[in-house]
Design an enzyme around this catalytic site. Structure first.
Site, PDB file in Angstrom:
ATOM      1  N   GLY A 131       0.849  -1.202   0.000  1.00  0.00           N
ATOM      2  CA  GLY A 131       0.000   0.000   0.000  1.00  0.00           C
ATOM      3  C   GLY A 131       0.879   1.245   0.000  1.00  0.00           C
ATOM      4  O   GLY A 131       1.905   1.267   0.678  1.00  0.00           O
ATOM      5  N   ARG A 190       0.699  -4.820  -5.481  1.00  0.00           N
ATOM      6  CA  ARG A 190       0.843  -6.070  -4.744  1.00  0.00           C
ATOM      7  C   ARG A 190       1.067  -7.130  -5.827  1.00  0.00           C
ATOM      8  O   ARG A 190       0.238  -7.297  -6.707  1.00  0.00           O
ATOM      9  CB  ARG A 190      -0.390  -6.325  -3.894  1.00  0.00           C
ATOM     10  CG  ARG A 190      -0.541  -5.212  -2.831  1.00  0.00           C
ATOM     11  CD  ARG A 190      -1.478  -5.569  -1.722  1.00  0.00           C
ATOM     12  NE  ARG A 190      -1.338  -4.633  -0.604  1.00  0.00           N
ATOM     13  CZ  ARG A 190      -2.122  -3.562  -0.406  1.00  0.00           C
ATOM     14  NH1 ARG A 190      -3.094  -3.292  -1.252  1.00  0.00           N
ATOM     15  NH2 ARG A 190      -1.930  -2.780   0.628  1.00  0.00           N
ATOM     16  N   ASP A 199       6.117  -5.283   5.775  1.00  0.00           N
ATOM     17  CA  ASP A 199       6.777  -6.576   6.036  1.00  0.00           C
ATOM     18  C   ASP A 199       6.755  -7.514   4.828  1.00  0.00           C
ATOM     19  O   ASP A 199       7.713  -8.229   4.568  1.00  0.00           O
ATOM     20  CB  ASP A 199       6.206  -7.262   7.285  1.00  0.00           C
ATOM     21  CG  ASP A 199       4.710  -7.512   7.195  1.00  0.00           C
ATOM     22  OD1 ASP A 199       4.045  -6.863   6.359  1.00  0.00           O
ATOM     23  OD2 ASP A 199       4.205  -8.345   7.953  1.00  0.00           O
ATOM     24  N   THR A 234       4.589   2.062   5.553  1.00  0.00           N
ATOM     25  CA  THR A 234       3.208   1.592   5.685  1.00  0.00           C
ATOM     26  C   THR A 234       2.514   2.443   6.738  1.00  0.00           C
ATOM     27  O   THR A 234       3.092   2.682   7.807  1.00  0.00           O
ATOM     28  CB  THR A 234       3.113   0.096   6.070  1.00  0.00           C
ATOM     29  OG1 THR A 234       1.772  -0.158   6.535  1.00  0.00           O
ATOM     30  CG2 THR A 234       4.077  -0.321   7.163  1.00  0.00           C
ATOM     31  N   ASP A 249       0.188   1.548   8.517  1.00  0.00           N
ATOM     32  CA  ASP A 249      -0.342   0.714   9.598  1.00  0.00           C
ATOM     33  C   ASP A 249       0.544   0.691  10.849  1.00  0.00           C
ATOM     34  O   ASP A 249       0.070   0.396  11.935  1.00  0.00           O
ATOM     35  CB  ASP A 249      -0.547  -0.731   9.111  1.00  0.00           C
ATOM     36  CG  ASP A 249      -1.496  -0.802   7.928  1.00  0.00           C
ATOM     37  OD1 ASP A 249      -2.297   0.129   7.764  1.00  0.00           O
ATOM     38  OD2 ASP A 249      -1.437  -1.793   7.178  1.00  0.00           O
ATOM     39  N   ASP A 275       2.736  -1.508  11.587  1.00  0.00           N
ATOM     40  CA  ASP A 275       2.647  -2.879  12.108  1.00  0.00           C
ATOM     41  C   ASP A 275       3.975  -3.624  12.053  1.00  0.00           C
ATOM     42  O   ASP A 275       4.010  -4.851  12.052  1.00  0.00           O
ATOM     43  CB  ASP A 275       1.563  -3.657  11.343  1.00  0.00           C
ATOM     44  CG  ASP A 275       1.809  -3.680   9.840  1.00  0.00           C
ATOM     45  OD1 ASP A 275       2.741  -2.993   9.365  1.00  0.00           O
ATOM     46  OD2 ASP A 275       1.068  -4.378   9.127  1.00  0.00           O
ATOM     47  N   ARG A 296      -5.255  -2.176   9.135  1.00  0.00           N
ATOM     48  CA  ARG A 296      -5.252  -3.639   8.934  1.00  0.00           C
ATOM     49  C   ARG A 296      -5.366  -4.343  10.284  1.00  0.00           C
ATOM     50  O   ARG A 296      -6.341  -4.102  10.988  1.00  0.00           O
ATOM     51  CB  ARG A 296      -3.991  -4.058   8.180  1.00  0.00           C
ATOM     52  CG  ARG A 296      -4.214  -5.287   7.314  1.00  0.00           C
ATOM     53  CD  ARG A 296      -2.941  -5.673   6.599  1.00  0.00           C
ATOM     54  NE  ARG A 296      -2.665  -4.822   5.467  1.00  0.00           N
ATOM     55  CZ  ARG A 296      -2.789  -5.213   4.203  1.00  0.00           C
ATOM     56  NH1 ARG A 296      -3.182  -6.426   3.937  1.00  0.00           N
ATOM     57  NH2 ARG A 296      -2.506  -4.398   3.215  1.00  0.00           N
TER      58      ARG A 296
HETATM   59  P1  ADP Z   1       3.420  -4.649   2.742  1.00  0.00           P
HETATM   60  O1  ADP Z   1       4.744  -4.578   2.103  1.00  0.00           O
HETATM   61  O2  ADP Z   1       2.813  -3.311   3.028  1.00  0.00           O
HETATM   62  O3  ADP Z   1       3.366  -5.594   3.926  1.00  0.00           O
HETATM   63  P2  ADP Z   1       2.079  -6.692   1.231  1.00  0.00           P
HETATM   64  O4  ADP Z   1       1.990  -7.651   2.365  1.00  0.00           O
HETATM   65  O5  ADP Z   1       0.894  -6.539   0.323  1.00  0.00           O
HETATM   66  O6  ADP Z   1       2.387  -5.224   1.681  1.00  0.00           O
HETATM   67  O7  ADP Z   1       3.355  -7.104   0.376  1.00  0.00           O
HETATM   68  C1  ADP Z   1       3.767  -6.330  -0.726  1.00  0.00           C
HETATM   69  C2  ADP Z   1       4.386  -7.192  -1.761  1.00  0.00           C
HETATM   70  O8  ADP Z   1       5.571  -7.801  -1.252  1.00  0.00           O
HETATM   71  C3  ADP Z   1       3.559  -8.378  -2.218  1.00  0.00           C
HETATM   72  O9  ADP Z   1       2.579  -8.023  -3.160  1.00  0.00           O
HETATM   73  C4  ADP Z   1       4.624  -9.237  -2.862  1.00  0.00           C
HETATM   74  O10 ADP Z   1       5.006  -8.703  -4.112  1.00  0.00           O
HETATM   75  C5  ADP Z   1       5.780  -9.043  -1.893  1.00  0.00           C
HETATM   76  N1  ADP Z   1       5.794 -10.126  -0.911  1.00  0.00           N
HETATM   77  C6  ADP Z   1       4.939 -10.325   0.113  1.00  0.00           C
HETATM   78  N2  ADP Z   1       5.228 -11.451   0.784  1.00  0.00           N
HETATM   79  C7  ADP Z   1       6.299 -11.989   0.173  1.00  0.00           C
HETATM   80  C8  ADP Z   1       7.085 -13.181   0.375  1.00  0.00           C
HETATM   81  N3  ADP Z   1       6.818 -14.045   1.352  1.00  0.00           N
HETATM   82  N4  ADP Z   1       8.120 -13.400  -0.464  1.00  0.00           N
HETATM   83  C9  ADP Z   1       8.417 -12.545  -1.457  1.00  0.00           C
HETATM   84  N5  ADP Z   1       7.710 -11.423  -1.714  1.00  0.00           N
HETATM   85  C10 ADP Z   1       6.679 -11.137  -0.910  1.00  0.00           C
HETATM   86  O1  F6P Z   2      -1.629  -1.494   4.500  1.00  0.00           O
HETATM   87  C1  F6P Z   2      -2.147  -0.218   4.281  1.00  0.00           C
HETATM   88  C2  F6P Z   2      -3.638  -0.279   4.105  1.00  0.00           C
HETATM   89  O2  F6P Z   2      -4.113   1.026   3.839  1.00  0.00           O
HETATM   90  C3  F6P Z   2      -4.420  -0.891   5.268  1.00  0.00           C
HETATM   91  O3  F6P Z   2      -4.577   0.019   6.338  1.00  0.00           O
HETATM   92  C4  F6P Z   2      -5.698  -1.264   4.577  1.00  0.00           C
HETATM   93  O4  F6P Z   2      -6.337  -2.327   5.236  1.00  0.00           O
HETATM   94  C5  F6P Z   2      -5.219  -1.713   3.229  1.00  0.00           C
HETATM   95  O5  F6P Z   2      -3.974  -1.090   3.003  1.00  0.00           O
HETATM   96  C6  F6P Z   2      -6.149  -1.374   2.102  1.00  0.00           C
HETATM   97  O6  F6P Z   2      -5.603  -1.890   0.942  1.00  0.00           O
HETATM   98  P1  F6P Z   2      -6.149  -1.625  -0.526  1.00  0.00           P
HETATM   99  O7  F6P Z   2      -5.363  -0.480  -1.086  1.00  0.00           O
HETATM  100  O8  F6P Z   2      -5.846  -2.883  -1.234  1.00  0.00           O
HETATM  101  O9  F6P Z   2      -7.604  -1.321  -0.417  1.00  0.00           O
END
Ligand code: ADP
Ligand code: F6P
Length: 353
Positions: free
Chosen positions: A11, A78, A109, A131, A133, A135, A177
């Site tokens: 995000g 994502r 993360d 982020t 969040d 988190d 989240r």
């Molecule tokens: P954030 O980085 O905010 O936690 P996401 O959890 O959506 O957001 O992860 C962002 C992107 O990071 C994912 O769409 C994917 O491309 C990559 N990613 C997430 N988990 C993994 C993983 N276990 N291994 C490799 N890439 C990952």
């Molecule tokens: O991780 C950031 C965040 O804005 C969360 O607070 C929320 O739940 C989520 O992304 C929303 O994601 P999307 O852009 O896919 O609606």
């Protein structure tokens, strides 16, 4: 000149552009070229028609224009494929073909796990937490969190003003989240009276109604109920059909079968309490799309410089964070093992007064 690259992932969060600007300025000073990867890890796996859609050479002049803009100039995504080893290898190969000697990943993360995967495949990587969040357990601050809280505080102050005018209560839903930090900090900064977060297990709608009832009895008909979006998942199941049986037809309809949300919660709590009206607001994406606060922008600036310095000194697999108010870095693996710690003392204080 050596090449380094930067991408934003997950995000978007206010401060991502400021971090890219800082990376660009530090790279420029240290005699490096900077390549921007578009749309997170999507830009590394050849999904586009041509390479030109996936990479952009970031000149200093270009990035100076974007520093204080919200959103992310590099775009974000994502990219589910990137969890698979074959795509991670493909991404690392593209970076090698571009002669990239280090990559800065700005995200949460999930994005850091992507960075780790690239490091495993021989690409030095450094992570900057981005982020709203908040988190990530290893750091006190991630880019965008402070901005998101400030957006919520402005909104809640405005809602409390109209609630005061009408002497009625408000349910206000914020993002985060599975993390209640935006909600907690918003509640603390606005003097909100009721706070619901995902860290609270098995809370019930009756708990909220009882608390509001007690506040009304003490003379406060205009309490604000701050709900973190993830909290609906930790609620004890609510008997929608039982509730519908004696819900009167009114100007505020409820729809049987709808999942719990801010609107529905306001209807249920109003009906259970009876002694005050309850309205609802979802603050939503304004939390993500706002201009970065001074605190986020300042952290972005410092983090960008630290990231480039680490790459210059041959470091990899590290993430930048804030501890006791100071910017620091540590290895990704240990960082990802630290669970976020929610401030229960402050949470209890909000709900006790
Ligand atoms: P954030 O980085 O905010 O936690 P996401 O959890 O959506 O957001 O992860 C962002 C992107 O990071 C994912 O769409 C994917 O491309 C990559 N990613 C997430 N988990 C993994 C993983 N276990 N291994 C490799 N890439 C990952
Ligand atoms: O991780 C950031 C965040 O804005 C969360 O607070 C929320 O739940 C989520 O992304 C929303 O994601 P999307 O852009 O896919 O609606």
């Amino acid at each position: 000149m050596p090449n380094i690259a930067v991408l934003t992932s997950g995000g978007d969060s206010p401060g991502m552009n400021a971090a890219v600007m800082s990376v660009a300025r530090a790279a420029n000073l240290m005699g490096m070229n900077l390549i921007g990867i578009k749309r997170g890890f999507n830009g590394l796996i050849g999904k586009s028609k041509s390479l030109e859609e996936d990479i952009v050479h970031l000149s200093l002049d270009q990035v100076l224009d974007i520093a204080d803009l919200p959103g992310t100039y590099l775009r974000t995504a994502r990219c589910l494929e990137f969890k698979e080893a074959a795509y991670q290898q493909k991404g690392a190969k593209l970076l090698r073909d571009l002669d990239v000697q280090g990559l800065v990943v700005i995200g949460g993360d999930g994005s850091f796990q992507g960075a780790q995967a690239l490091a495993r495949n021989g690409i030095p990587t450094i992570g900057i937490p981005g982020t709203i969040d908040n988190d990530l357990g290893y750091t006190e601050l991630s880019l965008g969190f402070d901005t998101a809280v400030n957006v919520c505080v402005d909104a809640v102050r405005a809602i409390r003003a109209t609630s005061r005018s009408h002497d009625r209560a408000a349910v206000i839903e914020v993002m985060g989240r599975n993390c209640g930090d935006i909600a907690l900090n918003t509640a603390l900064s606005t003097g909100s009276e009721i706070l619901i977060v995902p860290e609270m297990k098995d809370w019930s709608v009756d708990d909220i109604a009882n608390r509001l009832n007690a506040l009304v009895d003490r003379g406060n008909k205009r309490a604000s109920i701050i709900v973190a979006e993830g909290a609906y998942k930790t609620m004890t199941p609510f008997d929608v059909y039982g509730f519908m049986k004696d819900y009167p037809s009114s100007s505020h309809p409820v729809f049987p079968g709808s999942p719990m949300d801010a609107y529905f919660l306001s209807r249920v709590v109003e009906h259970k309490v009876q002694k005050t009206e309850v309205r609802s607001t979802v603050i939503g994406y304004t939390q993500r799309g706002s201009q970065p606060s001074a605190r986020d922008a300042a952290f972005a600036f410092e983090a960008g410089v630290v990231a480039v310095n680490l790459l210059k000194h041959g470091e990899s697999n590290r993430v930048i964070g804030v501890h006791n108010g100071k910017v620091f870095h540590m290895d990704i693996e240990s960082a990802l093992q630290i669970k976020p710690s929610f401030n229960r003392r402050m949470f209890n204080m909000v709900n006790a007064l």
